[in-house]
Design a protein around this motif. Structure first.
Motif, short mmCIF file in Angstrom:
data_model
loop_
_atom_site.label_atom_id
_atom_site.label_comp_id
_atom_site.label_asym_id
_atom_site.label_seq_id
_atom_site.Cartn_x
_atom_site.Cartn_y
_atom_site.Cartn_z
N LYS A 104 0.83 -1.21 0.00
CA LYS A 104 0.00 0.00 0.00
C LYS A 104 0.86 1.26 0.00
O LYS A 104 0.58 2.23 -0.72
CB LYS A 104 -0.92 0.00 1.23
N ILE A 105 1.93 1.25 0.79
CA ILE A 105 2.80 2.43 0.87
C ILE A 105 3.53 2.65 -0.45
O ILE A 105 3.61 3.78 -0.96
CB ILE A 105 3.79 2.29 2.04
N LEU A 106 4.08 1.59 -1.02
CA LEU A 106 4.78 1.71 -2.29
C LEU A 106 3.84 2.15 -3.41
O LEU A 106 4.22 2.95 -4.28
CB LEU A 106 5.45 0.38 -2.65
N PHE A 107 2.61 1.66 -3.38
CA PHE A 107 1.62 2.07 -4.39
C PHE A 107 1.31 3.56 -4.25
O PHE A 107 1.23 4.29 -5.24
CB PHE A 107 0.35 1.24 -4.23
N THR A 108 1.15 4.01 -3.01
CA THR A 108 0.87 5.43 -2.77
C THR A 108 2.03 6.31 -3.23
O THR A 108 1.82 7.35 -3.88
CB THR A 108 0.60 5.66 -1.28
N ILE A 109 3.26 5.90 -2.92
CA ILE A 109 4.43 6.68 -3.34
C ILE A 109 4.52 6.74 -4.86
O ILE A 109 4.86 7.78 -5.44
CB ILE A 109 5.71 6.07 -2.73
#
Length: 340
Positions: free
Chosen positions: A17-22
């Protein structure tokens, strides 16, 4: 805190989720630097230099767009049309019984309202894109920072104007979709994260310029003041008034149930940053009208009072609208009767 941050990347689902958001935020910043087709990029650079000296409404709009407005990029309108459409839909929910019925239908009605919000976003984006194209395209827009009369669209023909307007509108639609992707597949609060990315994107450039003009001491003082303001804002944002609630006791058979005490948390800042955004959008309208309509007296009033952040009239008008919208938006989002 550092151990908690390191543990975030140890959870596979949260790490994705964090990598997708970044990734989405990185694509947004790339799109903020890509100019729309059919414009003179050298003129855009001159317009950016001219607009850096102008604060007021242009500074706020450019801040929320992450510099994309003065770049005349495909994301020049930013997420502001969606925020404005969301506020208008919340206001109409109170005024129109049909929308109020949809709101009370749960998830099904909320999907319908979200769909109407998207349509309204496209309409607002189209209108704003048309205004910006005519303001900056033919050398106008002195109230918005184009004091040098720079012509951004040299070939000001109908096909070229339509191309620019549709590109800006499509950029807003794409940005709205990216924000919803962050909310669904990322860490959540996609629209807020896009605004946050726009605001912080200017910090490195502003810091370097401040250091070059004023020196390291002034930069250090500015950083300390900024951190202090951030702490104060978070303190107020997290502040709440706790209304005590006492559940009545009841007896079932030989046993006594209930009697617990809890509280209803009422936030001090119930409306968040929405009143500032909405006040900026409303204050932008007379500035845009002054750039389109050739009324000398109206242009003089707007240029002298509504585009100068240090002017007392600007401070009073902008502050009054923020207070008014904060009161109005809080009254809409927090209904004491429904809470009771």
């Amino acid at each position: 805190m550092l151990s908690s941050l390191s543990n975030i990347f140890k959870v596979p689902d949260l790490r994705v989720k964090i990598l997708f958001t970044i990734t989405i935020l990185a694509l947004y910043r790339v799109g903020s630097q890509i100019p729309v087709p059919g414009i003179d990029f050298d003129a855009v650079l001159q317009l950016r230099d001219s607009a850096e000296q102008t604060g007021g409404v242009l500074g706020i709009l450019n801040l929320f767009s992450g510099g994309a407005l003065t770049n005349f990029a495909i994301f020049a309108l930013g997420i502001m049309p969606y925020i404005t459409a969301s506020i208008i839909m919340q206001i109409l929910t109170v005024a129109i019984p049909k929308l109020e019925e949809l709101q009370q239908q749960g998830a099904t009605g909320q999907r319908k309202i979200t769909q109407y919000t998207r349509y309204l976003t496209l309409v607002i984006a189209f209108l704003q894109a048309t205004g910006i194209t005519f303001v900056f395209g033919n050398g106008g827009g002195s109230a918005l920072g184009n004091t040098a009369g720079i012509i951004v669209i040299p070939d000001f023909t109908v096909p070229r104007v339509v191309l620019v307007i549709l590109s800006l509108t499509a950029g807003t639609a794409l940005l709205m979709w990216m924000g919803e992707l962050i909310s669904q597949r990322g860490v959540g609060n996609g629209m807020s994260l896009l605004i946050f990315a726009s605001v912080v994107s200017a910090i490195p450039f502003d810091g370097a310029r401040l250091r070059a003009t004023e020196g390291n001491l002034y930069l250090g003082v500015a950083i300390v003041v900024a951190i202090g303001l951030m702490v104060a804002i978070i303190f107020i944002e997290q502040g709440q008034r706790r209304i005590p609630v006492q559940f009545a006791k009841r007896q079932m058979g030989r046993r006594m149930y209930g009697g617990q005490s809890t509280y209803i948390p009422l936030k001090v800042n119930q409306s968040g940053v929405i009143p500032i955004i909405f006040a900026s959008s409303v204050l932008y309208l007379p500035v845009l009208m002054a750039s389109i309509f050739p009324w000398a007296w109206f242009q003089t009033i707007v240029n002298d009072y509504l585009t100068q952040p240090s002017n007392i009239v600007y401070i009073v008008v902008f502050g009054t609208m923020i207070i008014g919208f904060a009161y109005f938006y809080t009254a809409i989002t927090f209904d004491p009767v429904k809470q009771a």
